[in-house]
Design an enzyme around this catalytic site. Sequence first.
Site, PDB file in Angstrom:
ATOM      1  N   CYS A  88      33.716  56.079  65.859  1.00 42.18           N
ATOM      2  CA  CYS A  88      32.597  57.012  65.906  1.00 42.18           C
ATOM      3  C   CYS A  88      32.824  58.042  67.009  1.00 42.18           C
ATOM      4  CB  CYS A  88      31.295  56.254  66.156  1.00 42.18           C
ATOM      5  SG  CYS A  88      30.785  55.214  64.774  1.00 42.18           S
TER       6      CYS A  88
ATOM      7  N   CYS B 208      31.958  57.309  70.744  1.00 47.25           N
ATOM      8  CA  CYS B 208      32.636  56.136  71.315  1.00 47.25           C
ATOM      9  C   CYS B 208      34.158  56.237  71.260  1.00 47.25           C
ATOM     10  CB  CYS B 208      32.186  54.873  70.584  1.00 47.25           C
ATOM     11  SG  CYS B 208      30.405  54.632  70.594  1.00 47.25           S
TER      12      CYS B 208
ATOM     13  N   CYS C 227      33.749  45.488  67.245  1.00 47.03           N
ATOM     14  CA  CYS C 227      32.427  45.922  66.802  1.00 47.03           C
ATOM     15  C   CYS C 227      31.735  44.911  65.900  1.00 47.03           C
ATOM     16  CB  CYS C 227      32.535  47.265  66.087  1.00 47.03           C
ATOM     17  SG  CYS C 227      33.721  47.280  64.735  1.00 47.03           S
TER      18      CYS C 227
END
Length: 333
Positions: free
Chosen positions: A295, A298, A323
């Site tokens: 993302c 991040c 994640c």
Amino acid sequence: MHITMVKKVLADGSPCRKCVQAEEMLKRRKLWDRLDQVIVADERDPDSVGFQHAKRYDIETAPFFVVREGDKETLYTSPLELIRKVLKPRKTKSRIDVGSLRKKLDQASPQTIVKEALTHFGETCAIAFSGAEDVALVQMAADSGLPFSVFCLDTGRLHAETLTFIERVRTHYGIRIDVMNPEAAALQDFVRKKGLFSFFVDGHKECCGVRKVEPLRRILKTKRAWITGQRKDQSATRSSLDVVEEDQAFEGVGGSLFKFNPIANWSGDDVWAFLRDTSAPTNPLHDEGYRSIGCAPCTRPTSPEQHEREGRWWWEDEFKKECGLHLTASKNT
């Protein structure tokens, strides 16, 4: 099948006692992870997603559960009834022996592993494509001439370049890519309560749970196997990765779910040599120094001296840089 639990928070901010008991029961029986979504009816906020559900189904007690199968929805107000009628069936044992298959493929080439996966499972084996260098897996599958499927997780926070690249891959290979999005209500509730950048404060796990893990669980329930781009050299949490395993974190059709990691034994240099040799399309962000792409908030570029994963969640400990998609890679994830 999609299972939602609605639990209550009382006006004084304390949790509903029956909701806590139901949660403890499900966790004790190792059934908690079978739920796809947990939302809160907050007595301090009549507009909370949980209260919207309660009004929709005209239910005044908590907890309650909504089980959706296609267009059919069934309500359960008792966790015991939910366990007995929905959650009790356990995983079916796979007819394929994972140990024997792992031994057979342990030193095999990535192309051989991909071909073996597709030979066994065909289109019910899905490639998890992140919009990065794991396009190599799509190239291998296309080269095999066997049927396969591809999905990606659109978190709502991907770079514009990644979204454009996903579309380029779709047209380049002439394939369908199932784009999985977060559940709108759960995402709206999360952002309203925590904002858009809570991961900088209390870690990325909760955000990834809403934006990645839940959509992944949804797509994998329709598959019998999946193929990932994990490599041993990516992080300490992946150093003991097997090329094939039975997924312990997610379920597929009928329960059991095979997970193939064809490039586990390759280095990043090996992957890029393959991409160059096959003239596979690549994400333009790689040319800007992004060696690992996730993302936008991040992910950041890394220097040649840095490890590629140093560009991901750089404010967190090395052993927390997962994640939730690959829980079987390490006990530390």
